[in-house]
Design a protein around this motif. Structure first.
Motif, short mmCIF file in Angstrom:
data_model
loop_
_atom_site.label_atom_id
_atom_site.label_comp_id
_atom_site.label_asym_id
_atom_site.label_seq_id
_atom_site.Cartn_x
_atom_site.Cartn_y
_atom_site.Cartn_z
N VAL A 15 0.82 -1.26 0.06
CA VAL A 15 -0.15 -0.04 0.07
C VAL A 15 1.00 1.23 -0.01
O VAL A 15 1.89 1.17 0.79
N CYS A 16 0.53 1.95 -1.07
CA CYS A 16 1.20 3.27 -1.08
C CYS A 16 1.21 4.21 0.04
O CYS A 16 0.22 4.31 0.76
N GLY A 17 2.49 5.13 0.28
CA GLY A 17 2.30 6.20 1.33
C GLY A 17 3.15 6.22 2.63
O GLY A 17 3.84 5.21 2.64
N VAL A 18 3.16 7.48 3.30
CA VAL A 18 3.94 7.43 4.46
C VAL A 18 3.17 6.64 5.54
O VAL A 18 2.03 6.08 5.36
N ASN A 19 3.89 6.59 6.52
CA ASN A 19 3.41 5.37 7.51
C ASN A 19 2.87 6.22 8.70
O ASN A 19 3.72 7.38 8.96
N ARG A 20 1.98 6.12 9.39
CA ARG A 20 1.46 6.42 10.47
C ARG A 20 1.30 5.47 11.75
O ARG A 20 1.17 4.33 11.54
N HIS A 21 1.44 5.72 12.88
CA HIS A 21 1.43 5.02 14.10
C HIS A 21 0.00 4.04 14.00
O HIS A 21 -0.01 3.03 14.42
N ARG B 197 4.32 0.79 2.01
CA ARG B 197 5.34 0.81 1.05
C ARG B 197 5.07 1.45 -0.17
O ARG B 197 4.16 1.01 -0.71
N THR B 198 6.09 2.08 -0.79
CA THR B 198 6.02 2.57 -2.22
C THR B 198 6.70 1.79 -3.12
O THR B 198 7.91 1.92 -2.99
N ARG C 247 8.43 12.63 -7.29
CA ARG C 247 7.24 12.77 -7.19
C ARG C 247 6.78 11.60 -5.96
O ARG C 247 5.89 12.11 -5.23
N LYS C 248 7.22 10.60 -6.45
CA LYS C 248 6.64 9.33 -5.43
C LYS C 248 7.13 9.77 -3.94
O LYS C 248 6.29 9.47 -2.97
N LEU C 249 8.36 10.35 -3.62
CA LEU C 249 8.89 10.61 -2.49
C LEU C 249 8.15 11.71 -2.08
O LEU C 249 8.16 12.12 -0.86
N ALA C 250 7.60 12.80 -2.62
CA ALA C 250 6.80 13.83 -2.43
C ALA C 250 5.36 13.58 -2.10
O ALA C 250 4.80 14.40 -1.75
N GLY C 251 4.97 12.37 -2.41
CA GLY C 251 3.76 11.88 -1.89
C GLY C 251 2.67 11.92 -3.00
O GLY C 251 1.51 11.92 -2.75
N GLN C 252 2.98 12.44 -4.32
CA GLN C 252 2.05 12.72 -5.24
C GLN C 252 1.42 11.18 -5.65
O GLN C 252 0.17 11.34 -6.25
#
Length: 282
Positions: free
Chosen positions: A233-239, A248-249, A262-267
Motif C-alpha cells: 500500500v502506497c504512502g507514508v506510515n502512521r502509528h 510501502r511505495t 514525485r513518489k517521495l513527495a507524496g504525489q
C-alpha cells in the motif's frame, strides 16, 4: 483483502488526470501538513520496495544499476536512510525532524547483490525479503521472473555481513488470503524457521506476497512470531496503521528521476487510499 497495484507504468489518461488533480489540489494542504509535522518533530517515514536491480531484461520490475545509484544519491542528501526496525521505532515515537526512508527488496533475486554493494558503500541498511522456496534456485517455469536466479544461502549470509537484514516472503509466494489455515501456517512458520536455521539470526519481518493480506493473515503472521509486516500500500506510515500494515511505495523500472521525486513527495499516495477503499469492498 488488500490488493497490490501496478498503476504507475502505463497509467491511462484518466488516472493521470486524476493524479495531477489530486497532487496540485492537495499541494497547499500537504505543504502545511509537512510544515506542521516538522514543528511537532514528526517528519514522514517512508518505506520503498524494489524487485530487481540489473542491466539485463529491462521491465517494470527491474531497476538499472545507474538508476538505482542516482536514486540513492538523491535520497541520501534529503532523507535519513534507516533500517526497517528503526523506521518502525520512528513511526511509533513520532519524533524526528528529518524525513526517513527504509529500502526493501522483495523476492530475493540474485541481482539484488548489485544494490547491496552500493548501499554498503554508503553505510546504508536495507531489508531483503526472501522467498524461501526459491533460494538456491537457478530458474524454473516459463514466466520471465521465474528465469531470474535467486540469491543462494551463501549470498544471503554475505548480504547480512554487509549490514543488510533478511526478512521472509513466504515459502512459495502464494496469495496468502486464499490459503487454508494449514497452508498459511506452513507458508509463514516454515519460512521463518528455515531462514533462522540457515542464517543463525532471528527473523522478525515479513513482506506479504503479491501485497495481499487480510485480518486472518495478520493473525497468522503474528502467531508465527513476526513483529513487522510490509504491505504494498502506497504512502507514508502512521502509528495508527499498526506494525503489521507498514505502507510501502513501489519503485518501478519505468520511473525516471522526475517520477521518483514525485513518489517521495507524496504525489502517488492517493493510490494507498484507493487500495484501502478496495480492501473494504472485498
Amino acid at each position: 483483502m488488500v490488493r497490490q497495484l501496478r498503476p504507475f507504468p502505463g497509467m491511462n489518461r484518466h488516472k493521470r488526470w486524476l493524479l495531477h488533480l489530486y497532487y496540485y489540489g492537495s499541494l497547499p494542504y500537504r505543504r502545511c501538513a509537512g510544515w506542521w509535522r516538522v514543528v511537532r518533530s514528526a517528519a514522514p517515514v517512508m518505506i520503498l520496495f524494489y524487485h530487481r536491480v540489473a542491466d539485463s531484461v529491462p521491465n517494470d520490475w527491474t531497476m538499472t544499476n545507474r538508476q538505482f545509484v542516482r536514486q540513492i544519491d538523491w535520497l541520501r542528501q534529503r532523507f535519513d536512510l534507516v533500517s526497517l526496525a528503526e523506521a518502525q521505532r520512528r513511526i511509533r515515537s513520532d519524533g524526528t525532524k528529518r524525513p526517513s526512508v527504509s529500502i526493501t527488496f522483495d523476492d530475493g533475486y540474485q541481482s539484488v547483490a548489485n544494490a547491496t554493494e552500493v548501499l554498503s558503500e554508503f553505510g546504508f541498511p536495507a531489508t531483503i525479503f526472501a522467498t524461501v522456496g526459491w533460494i538456491d534456485r537457478s530458474s524454473s517455469g516459463s514466466n520471465y521472473w521465474n528465469q531470474w536466479p535467486s540469491l543462494t544461502w551463501a549470498e544471503l549470509r554475505a548480504c547480512m555481513n554487509q549490514g543488510m537484514e533478511i526478512g521472509a516472503h513466504s515459502v512459495s509466494h502464494p496469495c496468502l488470503p486464499t490459503c487454508s489455515d494449514s497452508e498459511l501456517a506452513y507458508e509463514l512458520n516454515d519460512a521463518k524457521v528455515l531462514l533462522e536455521q540457515q542464517l543463525g539470526s532471528e527473523i522478525t519481518s515479513l513482506s506479504y506476497p503479491h501485497g495481499l493480506y487480510d485480518d486472518r493473515v495478520k493473525r497468522f503472521v503474528s502467531a508465527a512470531g513476526f513483529r513487522l509486516g510490509c504491505t504494498s500500500v502506497c504512502g507514508v506510515n502512521r502509528h495508527s496503521f499498526g506494525s503489521l500494515e507498514l505502507h510501502r511505495t513501489e519503485i518501478s523500472g519505468a520511473d525516471d528521476m522526475a517520477i521518483f521525486r514525485r513518489k517521495l513527495a507524496g504525489q502517488y499516495d492517493w493510490m494507498g487510499l484507493w487500495q484501502r477503499w478496495q480492501a473494504r469492498k472485498s
